[in-house]
Design a protein around this motif. Structure first.
Motif, short mmCIF file in Angstrom:
data_model
loop_
_atom_site.label_atom_id
_atom_site.label_comp_id
_atom_site.label_asym_id
_atom_site.label_seq_id
_atom_site.Cartn_x
_atom_site.Cartn_y
_atom_site.Cartn_z
N SER A 1 0.85 -1.20 0.00
CA SER A 1 0.00 0.00 0.00
C SER A 1 0.88 1.24 0.00
CB SER A 1 -0.92 0.00 1.22
OG SER A 1 -0.15 0.03 2.42
N PHE A 2 0.30 2.35 -0.39
CA PHE A 2 1.04 3.61 -0.48
C PHE A 2 0.14 4.72 0.03
CE2 PHE A 2 2.36 7.31 -3.20
CZ PHE A 2 3.59 7.52 -2.59
N GLY B 1 7.96 7.48 3.45
CA GLY B 1 8.46 6.78 4.63
C GLY B 1 8.65 5.30 4.38
N ALA B 2 8.49 4.51 5.44
CA ALA B 2 8.69 3.06 5.34
C ALA B 2 7.64 2.45 4.41
CB ALA B 2 8.58 2.44 6.73
#
Length: 304
Positions: free
Chosen positions: A240-241, A246-247
């Motif tokens: 997922s985005f 970030g991570a």
């Protein structure tokens, strides 16, 4: 040689100054060249004459006519880029665990190759996620193209509503038709970069049909290009985005099984689109079997 006064529209001032200097030189010449003049008077007069001439020339602004030429290309390149969630599938060059990445890594690499192959062309970028959008109007600004390629990311997962390449059809046909009407003599090359996977339950196809837009129609407006498909036959999982850098997000789950969903490219759909457009189809996996980029950047115009 042409003359442009230092101050725009100041020709009367230049002429007036030249006349004043000429009158002063004429007056001083009466004494400098007389029998009673000092031995160095004539040399001084000539120095003053040269100084006056230089002053007049500077005020007149002499300049050489220079013709500047810049390379002009009649090639227009339309990049149709799929950035739906499936384009984040981890099956590019073996995936992250094998030193590879996601499908969009391959897209960025191929977009760069197309840009580099046509530095004098004009580019238009059409992006596809939940909707189709023209994100970069036709331009010769390679910096803008480079910036867009560098910022390419998958769509934000929570906003995903499913999509398909057919959702792009009305915009693509409209864009090509207007371009041909404006510059009928130009060559239009279309590149479609996608995995071909449809997740909108046919909604995009219905919208394209209602608008009367077909891949065959787009093909009649196209002079070359290629369809580039991404992904392996075994497919890959997707993370997922959330729009941040970030991570990595969690893997997207299949609602039916609760396990990580696997995206498999629809190569049949991509090949069908390429056939309708009249351009070749290349499957891209990031592996050693991939065709070199020169195969789709240097041989792109075929008779329709």
């Amino acid at each position: 040689m042409r003359f442009e006064p230092v101050l725009p529209g100041s020709w009367p001032l230049v002429i007036a100054v030249a006349l004043v200097m000429a009158a002063l030189l004429w007056w001083s010449a009466r004494w400098s060249f007389s029998a009673l003049a000092d031995p160095g008077a004539r040399a001084s007069w000539w120095r003053r004459a040269c100084l006056a001439l230089v002053t007049a020339l500077v005020l007149a602004g002499p300049s050489a006519a220079v013709t500047e030429s810049s390379p002009v290309s009649n090639v227009e390149i339309y990049l149709v880029v799929d950035r739906t969630g499936s384009m984040a599938a981890e099956d590019w060059a073996g995936g992250p665990d094998a030193g590879g990445g996601i499908r969009l890594d391959g897209v960025r690499s191929d977009l760069t190759a197309i840009r580099d192959a046509w530095p004098q062309a004009r580019f238009c970028i059409l992006a596809l996620d939940g909707a189709a959008a023209r994100e970069l109007p036709l331009t010769s600004d390679l910096d803008a193209v480079t910036s867009w390629i560098g910022s390419l990311q998958q769509e934000i997962t929570r906003r995903s509503q499913g999509s398909s390449l057919e959702r792009m059809l009305p915009l693509l046909v409209q864009t090509l038709a207007r371009a041909k009407e404006k510059n009928p003599e130009n060559a239009r090359l279309v590149y479609i970069l996608s995995d071909g996977e449809a997740t909108d339950d046919g909604q995009g196809a219905a919208e394209a049909s209602a608008a009367g837009a077909t891949w065959a129609e787009a093909g009649r407006l196209t002079d070359g290009g290629a369809v580039l498909g991404y992904g392996t036959t075994s497919g890959g999982m997707m993370r997922s985005f959330d729009g941040s850098s970030g991570a990595p997000g969690r893997y997207i789950l299949d609602p039916d099984t609760g396990r990580p969903a696997v995206s498999v490219p629809d190569t049949r759909a991509l090949a069908s689109i390429a056939e309708a457009l009249g351009v070749p189809y290349f499957q891209r996996t990031g592996g050693s079997d991939d065709a070199p980029t020169g195969d789709f950047t240097s041989q792109m115009m075929w008779p329709q």
